[in-house]
Motif scaffolding. Structure first.
Motif, PDB file in Angstrom:
ATOM      1  N   ASN A 101      -8.978 -14.827  46.877  1.00  0.00           N
ATOM      2  CA  ASN A 101      -8.208 -16.087  46.999  1.00  0.00           C
ATOM      3  C   ASN A 101      -7.408 -15.748  48.593  1.00  0.00           C
ATOM      4  O   ASN A 101      -7.342 -16.232  49.184  1.00  0.00           O
ATOM      5  N   SER A 102      -7.094 -13.972  48.913  1.00  0.00           N
ATOM      6  CA  SER A 102      -6.762 -13.767  49.929  1.00  0.00           C
ATOM      7  C   SER A 102      -7.481 -13.943  50.938  1.00  0.00           C
ATOM      8  O   SER A 102      -7.242 -14.367  52.486  1.00  0.00           O
ATOM      9  N   LYS A 103      -9.338 -14.139  50.907  1.00  0.00           N
ATOM     10  CA  LYS A 103     -10.052 -14.841  51.898  1.00  0.00           C
ATOM     11  C   LYS A 103      -9.574 -15.800  52.813  1.00  0.00           C
ATOM     12  O   LYS A 103      -9.071 -16.219  53.931  1.00  0.00           O
ATOM     13  N   ASN A 104      -9.185 -17.188  51.456  1.00  0.00           N
ATOM     14  CA  ASN A 104      -9.176 -18.457  52.058  1.00  0.00           C
ATOM     15  C   ASN A 104      -7.754 -18.059  52.867  1.00  0.00           C
ATOM     16  O   ASN A 104      -7.637 -18.898  53.826  1.00  0.00           O
ATOM     17  N   VAL A 105      -6.502 -17.768  52.185  1.00  0.00           N
ATOM     18  CA  VAL A 105      -5.399 -17.991  53.433  1.00  0.00           C
ATOM     19  C   VAL A 105      -5.396 -17.198  54.718  1.00  0.00           C
ATOM     20  O   VAL A 105      -5.595 -17.642  55.299  1.00  0.00           O
ATOM     21  N   GLU A 106      -6.236 -16.136  55.094  1.00  0.00           N
ATOM     22  CA  GLU A 106      -6.718 -15.623  55.738  1.00  0.00           C
ATOM     23  C   GLU A 106      -7.566 -16.481  56.966  1.00  0.00           C
ATOM     24  O   GLU A 106      -7.345 -16.695  57.988  1.00  0.00           O
ATOM     25  N   ASP A 107      -8.682 -17.494  56.450  1.00  0.00           N
ATOM     26  CA  ASP A 107      -8.810 -18.130  56.817  1.00  0.00           C
ATOM     27  C   ASP A 107      -8.581 -19.595  58.157  1.00  0.00           C
ATOM     28  O   ASP A 107      -8.378 -19.804  58.259  1.00  0.00           O
ATOM     29  N   LEU A 108      -7.605 -19.484  57.134  1.00  0.00           N
ATOM     30  CA  LEU A 108      -6.143 -20.387  57.374  1.00  0.00           C
ATOM     31  C   LEU A 108      -5.726 -20.654  58.502  1.00  0.00           C
ATOM     32  O   LEU A 108      -4.926 -20.941  59.479  1.00  0.00           O
ATOM     33  N   GLN A 109      -4.826 -19.192  58.045  1.00  0.00           N
ATOM     34  CA  GLN A 109      -4.686 -18.627  59.602  1.00  0.00           C
ATOM     35  C   GLN A 109      -4.810 -18.931  60.639  1.00  0.00           C
ATOM     36  O   GLN A 109      -4.395 -19.063  61.697  1.00  0.00           O
ATOM     37  N   ASP A 110      -6.529 -18.074  60.640  1.00  0.00           N
ATOM     38  CA  ASP A 110      -6.832 -17.677  61.616  1.00  0.00           C
ATOM     39  C   ASP A 110      -7.163 -19.504  62.279  1.00  0.00           C
ATOM     40  O   ASP A 110      -7.555 -19.535  63.737  1.00  0.00           O
ATOM     41  N   SER A 111      -7.244 -20.128  61.640  1.00  0.00           N
ATOM     42  CA  SER A 111      -7.289 -22.313  62.072  1.00  0.00           C
ATOM     43  C   SER A 111      -6.000 -22.234  62.646  1.00  0.00           C
ATOM     44  O   SER A 111      -6.151 -23.102  63.544  1.00  0.00           O
TER      45      SER A 111
END
Length: 908
Positions: A101-111
């Motif tokens: 789950n933490s990886k998805n949060v990081e991707d959202l932040q990068d977007s």
């Protein structure tokens, strides 16, 4: 009981004190008062509280509307929620299956970060596009930024976004202002003086993307902006002169048609106009494709930019991009009507600032030098409209109208100045001390001047209309010449400019000129108003001449002239009106203006003006002749009618008579010689009278008088004279000797001044003779009449040179006198006596000089002179004079100068 007491009634007391009928009456009154109060209340509420009732109804409606708005807002929020779940469905992972789950949060932040980066860089790129006038690309960047802003709101939420990423709102505040900036820049480009179709189509496509503007609205927008440009040039205060303003206006009009065609039609490309081409080119372009053109990291965009943003096509335009030709034609026709009205009002005001035709000439030259687009004809064919040349259609008529107004103004100024000069001259010539009188031109005509005959004559005979000697022969004094020169000078400036306007730029091209570089249609359009302007010039010139003639009638030669004296005014105006036809070359040019210098064009209007001026000159001379009648009466009273004939000293009435010897048969075969005295010449009084009249005529140069006017004066003179003799002969007790002299005077005057065809005067003369004959013995008259008749002829022959001005029928008189048959030389060649040579139509040049020529060239003339004693005798053989010089004289001035050189000064 009043109405105010109804409220205080006691019911119990009422029934005790009143009957049933009275109570019923009171009840009706109470009911009536109650109804009246109700009506008053309703009226009061309706008048004073109408607005309140209306407001209450409006509030009720607003409540219903508010509930509907709230419901729709709720529906919108619900729809947004569904869209959010739909677009973010790829990011939702079942918690049971999601191990990172933490990886998805990081991707959202990068977007989010990469989108913030784009928002940070977009303003710089938009500014660069605006500076490069690529407003369509700037609009695309603005729409991408708008799409990214919405994406962030959906992904993060407005509340979290403002808390976690406040920079996004600040940056969007900066980007949101670009919509207005782009609008303003597009309007600026559309209003530019010199703009290319590509730039205009770029701006129009930007309007479509920003506001979804339809093509008809785009056309109206384009036309509105171009109209604003035209107004700013023509009406606003700027550094342009009139010539530049009109040239720029025509260029904008031509440019506007070209822009409409390029942006909306342009059938050379099957895809339609430039606007349609630009929109078609970008409609399938995605956000990623556009962002990849910027200096952004392509790998980061590909990796972290949301797929929704990458795949979104924000430039897709809904609706048809085709423009219906009928709608386009309607808009263009409406615009042309606006152009026509604008030119008629504003351009006319602008042209009114030009006060010379030369200025209009330069305006026209600048305007016709504008080059039309190569496809100008095909543009109008594609629009299915008749071809229009803006210069010919809208501006040439205004220029022509202004030229006509300037012609009117200049002619009015010229006429006003001429009237002023005439008034000034007439005010001067009435003074006795004026140096150059007009009623007596002997100071001018008989004064020799070195300029009378030029030293060198041109090859065409020196046809200079202003030579001094020629002016003297026509009776044009320096005052008249000055008036004509001033008038001619005033017209010269107008005609010089007008000639340049009508002909100057029509050049004949030489063989070395490039014929293909000349726009033939424009050259023909340049002079399209030539005939119209020339016709107007002739009309105005005729009108102004008529106005001046009317001025002469009403101001100068009327019964009570405002300036000067009537008789002097008549002399001045008669000469001036006639002088205008010959001395005012520019007046002639107003009717015969031609591009070929020296070419005279026969013009009926000019001939009509000349005839009118000559006719008016004759009419004004007649005015002078009428005023001169008074002078004739004064001369008669002074020289003839001082006293009655019967009481007048005989030596003043009868001049020297001729003694004639006659032979008579005594009846016894003897001849008796008798001597009688016969009148030999007119009486002294008559000679003085005729000399005085002749002297007055000499003052006004009688050969310049119209024959009609001169005959009027002669008729007035002889009428005055014969009436005097009739009156005097009836009233006087004449002796026979006096009667013979009076009879001689009557016959002399009649033969000298009465033409054969004048029946009225002939009858008057016969009447006068009959009255005088009644006082003469018939037998004596039969004896005296042949001698009187002969002496009358001789007296007239002697008087011709002196009183020739009073002879209205010279040819008739010569035939009556028989002067040529009475004098013949030994060879039988008829010759004219020297005293009458100047009046003979057949006399050669310089006849008196030949009499003194040497004998070897010209035969001597034998002349027998009668002595005084012999002149009184009548013999059967009259002395004749022979003169054969007339047959041997060399004709022409060359013979005269040849004689001067070879004969007169020779040694023999």
């Amino acid at each position: 009981m009043t109405a105010t007491n109804y409220l205080d009634l006691d019911i119990n007391k009422l029934f005790k004190e009143h009957t049933i009928k009275e109570i019923e009456a009171i009840q009706k009154k109470i009911q009536y008062e109650s109804d009246r109060k109700k009506i008053e209340l309703r009226t009061l509420v309706g008048e004073r509280y109408r607005d309140l009732i209306l407001a209450a109804d409006t509030i009720g409606k607003m409540k219903i509307t508010s509930e509907r708005v709230i419901q729709r807002i709720f529906n919108i929020e619900y729809k947004f929620g569904e869209l959010k779940n739909k677009y973010l469905i790829g990011f939702k992972i079942d918690p049971i299956q999601n191990e990172d789950n933490s990886k998805n949060v990081e991707d959202l932040q990068d977007s989010i970060i990469i989108q913030i980066k784009i928002l940070m860089d977009v303003p710089q790129h938009i500014w660069s596009s605006i500076e490069n006038k690529d407003l369509l690309f700037a609009t695309q960047l603005y729409l991408i930024a708008l799409n990214i802003n919405y994406s962030l709101l959906f992904e993060v939420g407005a509340a979290d976004l403002s808390i976690k990423y406040p920079i996004i709102f600040k940056q969007w505040d900066v980007i949101s202002q670009f919509k207005t900036i782009i609008f303003n820049e597009c309007n600026t480009v559309l209003q530019s003086l010199d703009v290319q179709p590509e730039s205009v189509a770029n701006c129009l496509a930007a309007f479509v993307l920003l506001d979804g503007t339809s093509f008809p609205d785009l056309l109206e927008k384009l036309i509105s902006m171009r109209n604003h440009t035209i107004k700013s040039i023509i009406t606003d205060e700027n550094d342009y002169n009139v010539k530049s303003k009109i040239k720029s206006c025509i260029e904008i009009l031509i440019q506007t048609i070209n822009l409409i065609y390029s942006c909306f039609i342009n059938t050379e490309n099957k895809s339609g106009g430039l606007v349609s081409q630009y929109l078609t080119k970008i409609q399938d372009q995605g956000a990623y494709s556009l962002l990849s053109q910027l200096d952004l990291n392509q790998e980061l965009l590909m990796e972290f930019l949301p797929s929704v943003t990458k795949q979104h096509k924000p430039f897709l335009v809904e609706g048809s991009q085709n423009f219906a030709i009928p709608d386009l034609q309607k808009s263009i026709k409406s615009w042309l009507d606006w152009v026509s009205n604008f030119c008629n009002h504003e351009v006319t005001k602008l042209l009114d600032l030009i006060i010379s035709i030369k200025g209009l000439y330069y305006v026209r030259e600048e305007s016709v030098s504008i080059n039309l687009p190569e496809n100008w004809n095909s543009i109008w064919e594609e629009l299915s409209l008749p071809k229009i040349t803006f210069w010919v259609e809208f501006f040439q008529p205004l220029i022509s109208r202004r030229v006509k107004n300037i012609i009117n103004d200049k002619w009015m100024e010229t006429t006003t100045a001429l009237k002023s000069d005439v008034v000034e001259l007439l005010s001067k010539v009435i003074h006795d001390k004026f140096e150059y009188p007009e009623h007596d031109l002997r100071w001018f005509v008989w004064k020799d001047s070195p300029n009378d005959i030029p030293q060198k004559l041109t090859k065409n005979g020196g046809l200079d209309n202003k030579r001094s000697l020629l002016m003297k022969t026509k009776g044009y004094s320096p005052n008249i010449i000055k008036l004509c020169e001033s008038f001619d000078k005033s017209l010269h400036a107008l005609l010089a400019d007008l000639e340049q306007y009508l002909y100057e730029t029509e050049r004949v091209m030489s063989l070395k000129d490039n014929l293909l570089s000349t726009n033939i249609s424009l050259i023909s359009d340049t002079f399209s108003d030539r005939a119209e302007i020339q016709e107007h010039l002739q009309t105005v010139s005729t009108s102004m001449i008529e106005d001046f003639i009317n001025f002469v009638n009403t101001t100068c030669v009327n019964d009570e002239p405002e300036h000067g004296k009537r008789d002097i005014n008549a002399v001045v105006m008669a000469r001036f009106l006639l002088a205008l036809t010959t001395l005012s070359l520019n007046l002639n040019k107003c009717f015969t203006l031609s591009k070929v210098s020296g070419l005279t064009i026969t013009n009926t209007k000019w001939q009509s003006v000349c005839d009118k001026l000559k006719e008016k000159s004759t009419s004004v001379w007649s005015v002078w002749a009428k005023t001169y009648r008074t002078k004739i009466g004064e001369h008669k009273d002074k020289f003839i009618s001082k006293e009655a004939l019967d009481g007048y000293p005989i030596h003043l009435v009868i001049s020297e008579w001729e003694k004639v010897t006659i032979e008579e048969d005594s009846g016894e075969g003897k001849r008796i010689n008798s001597k009688i005295l016969v009148p030999y010449q007119p009486s002294i009084q008559l000679q003085k009278f005729l000399t005085a009249v002749n002297r007055d005529l000499n003052k006004v140069i009688p050969h310049t008088l119209p024959k009609k006017v001169l005959h009027e004066i002669i008729e007035d003179t002889v009428t005055e004279l014969l009436n005097h003799y009739i009156t005097a002969s009836n009233n006087a007790n004449l002796s026979q000797k006096q009667a013979f002299q009076v009879l001689f005077d009557i016959k002399y005057s009649s033969l000298l001044m009465i033409p054969r065809e004048s029946k009225t005067l002939s009858d008057l003369s016969t009447r006068a003779c009959d009255i005088v004959l009644s006082k003469i013995d018939p037998f004596d008259y039969d004896v005296f009449n042949p001698f009187i008749h002969s002496n009358v002829k001789k007296s007239i022959q002697r008087s011709l040179l002196i009183l020739g001005n009073l002879v209205p029928h010279l040819e008739q008189l010569h035939s009556i006198l028989g002067a040529r048959s009475e004098h013949s030389n030994t060879e039988g060649v008829k010759s004219d006596p020297p005293s009458v040579l100047a009046l003979c139509t057949t006399a050669p040049w310089f006849p008196p000089l030949t009499v003194t020529a040497p004998a070897r060239n010209l035969p001597l003339v034998s002349v027998t002179l009668q002595e005084k004693t012999q002149r009184k005798k009548v013999t059967t053989k009259e002395t004749t004079k022979s003169d054969s010089a007339g047959a041997t004289i060399k004709s022409g001035a060359a013979a005269f100068f040849g004689a001067m050189g070879s004969d007169w000064f020779s040694s023999s």
